[in-house]
Design an enzyme around this catalytic site. Structure first.
Site, mmCIF file in Angstrom:
data_model
loop_
_atom_site.group_PDB
_atom_site.id
_atom_site.type_symbol
_atom_site.label_atom_id
_atom_site.label_comp_id
_atom_site.label_asym_id
_atom_site.label_seq_id
_atom_site.Cartn_x
_atom_site.Cartn_y
_atom_site.Cartn_z
ATOM 1 N N TYR A 88 -7.120 15.085 -8.848
ATOM 2 C CA TYR A 88 -6.329 14.193 -9.702
ATOM 3 C C TYR A 88 -5.464 15.013 -10.652
ATOM 4 O O TYR A 88 -4.264 14.744 -10.814
ATOM 5 C CB TYR A 88 -7.276 13.283 -10.476
ATOM 6 C CG TYR A 88 -6.605 12.312 -11.419
ATOM 7 C CD1 TYR A 88 -5.983 11.155 -10.934
ATOM 8 C CD2 TYR A 88 -6.618 12.527 -12.796
ATOM 9 C CE1 TYR A 88 -5.390 10.250 -11.806
ATOM 10 C CE2 TYR A 88 -6.031 11.623 -13.660
ATOM 11 C CZ TYR A 88 -5.418 10.496 -13.171
ATOM 12 O OH TYR A 88 -4.834 9.597 -14.029
ATOM 13 N N LYS A 136 -1.426 15.169 -10.994
ATOM 14 C CA LYS A 136 -0.755 14.825 -12.242
ATOM 15 C C LYS A 136 0.066 15.992 -12.783
ATOM 16 O O LYS A 136 1.128 15.789 -13.379
ATOM 17 C CB LYS A 136 -1.780 14.342 -13.265
ATOM 18 C CG LYS A 136 -2.368 12.974 -12.925
ATOM 19 C CD LYS A 136 -1.296 11.892 -12.886
ATOM 20 C CE LYS A 136 -1.865 10.502 -12.717
ATOM 21 N NZ LYS A 136 -0.841 9.440 -12.754
ATOM 22 N N VAL A 142 -6.527 5.945 -22.395
ATOM 23 C CA VAL A 142 -6.101 4.559 -22.592
ATOM 24 C C VAL A 142 -7.260 3.613 -22.315
ATOM 25 O O VAL A 142 -7.957 3.738 -21.305
ATOM 26 C CB VAL A 142 -4.903 4.227 -21.685
ATOM 27 C CG1 VAL A 142 -4.428 2.793 -21.939
ATOM 28 C CG2 VAL A 142 -3.771 5.213 -21.926
ATOM 29 N N ASP A 201 0.864 -1.169 0.000
ATOM 30 C CA ASP A 201 0.000 0.000 0.000
ATOM 31 C C ASP A 201 0.905 1.224 0.000
ATOM 32 O O ASP A 201 1.488 1.590 1.027
ATOM 33 C CB ASP A 201 -0.907 -0.012 1.227
ATOM 34 C CG ASP A 201 -1.821 1.204 1.303
ATOM 35 O OD1 ASP A 201 -1.685 2.114 0.456
ATOM 36 O OD2 ASP A 201 -2.674 1.250 2.219
#
Length: 255
Positions: free
Chosen positions: A160, A164, A193, A68
């Site tokens: 997010y 990034k 993707v 983790d």
């Protein structure tokens, strides 16, 4: 997909985070088929063990380690144990991430911290863990996985995208800090993707049409396309590539 062969990758020790699912599966298999010694980390035990079994017939089958990465003590202990039992990493692929959607009004400080831990923090500390041995050898490669999302300003992904975007800054900083020791650091930026998770949760036929409309190439990006770029950047053929972002997105500029 049959990848190009890079002799410089044979017998290199490659550590890949998030290797049990999604893009990570393709990266694990691609490096293992180059004859590299692959160790991959994940919390998805069932999927990771299935991947191990699938590739068990290779001359050097990849090895799964449960970790983790949001638990920094476990992260350090895992990397220490890997180095003690399997040798120092020559190549680190920081792939693990999770793109759960969220809305501004629902985000709590705890959720913010957890999302940053899942998507950004571990990349720094994984790099920290492998850097001493790479510095001692005066060679090494670190590949960080970014995302097209923040370049397109996509909806409901603000944390997010923050993480990034930070990965690209991290890549530049590490490339500068480690370059004098012969260590190369680059960032791979995948587009949309087609992974099982994306197909299950987000990529409806309508969403796929929007993606294709926004891409210069009218074909979906597959996990093996990302793996192909990772192989090149990790190889000696990319010996002068560092501190940069490399897109594999079919030229996606948004719809």
């Amino acid at each position: 997909m049959q990848h190009a062969t890079y002799p410089s990758l044979a017998n290199k020790h490659v550590v890949i985070t998030g290797g049990g699912t999604g893009i990570g599966v393709a990266i694990v298999e691609a490096f293992a088929r180059q004859g590299a010694q692959v160790t991959f980390l994940d919390i998805a035990s069932e999927a990771s063990q299935a991947l191990e079994a699938q590739l068990a017939d290779l001359p050097q089958p990849p090895r799964f380690r449960y970790c983790d990465l949001t638990d920094l003590t476990a992260l350090v202990d895992t990397f220490t144990d890997i180095e003690n039992t399997s040798g120092a990493a020559d190549i680190l692929v920081n792939n693990a991430a999770n793109d759960d959607r969220h809305q501004l009004q629902n985000v709590t400080p705890a959720y913010w911290d957890e999302r940053i831990a899942v998507n950004l923090r571990h990349q720094y500390f994984c790099a920290q863990a492998v850097a001493p041995a790479m510095r001692a050898k005066r060679s090494g490669v670190i590949l960080n996985l970014g995302s097209i999302s923040w370049h397109l300003a996509q909806a409901n992904l603000s944390i997010y995208m923050t993480a990034k975007a930070g990965i690209e800054g991290l890549t530049h900083g590490l490339a500068r800090d480690l370059g004098a020791d012969g260590i190369r650091v680059n960032c791979i930026i995948p587009g949309a993707v087609r992974t099982p998770r994306q197909e299950r949760l987000w990529h409806t036929p309508e969403a796929e049409a929007v993606i294709l409309q926004g891409q210069c190439l009218q074909t979906r990006v597959e996990p093996h396309d990302v793996a192909a770029l990772a192989l090149f950047l990790a190889s000696d053929n990319a010996a002068k590539c560092t501190g940069r972002e490399y897109f594999v997105d079919a030229g996606w500029y948004g719809a």
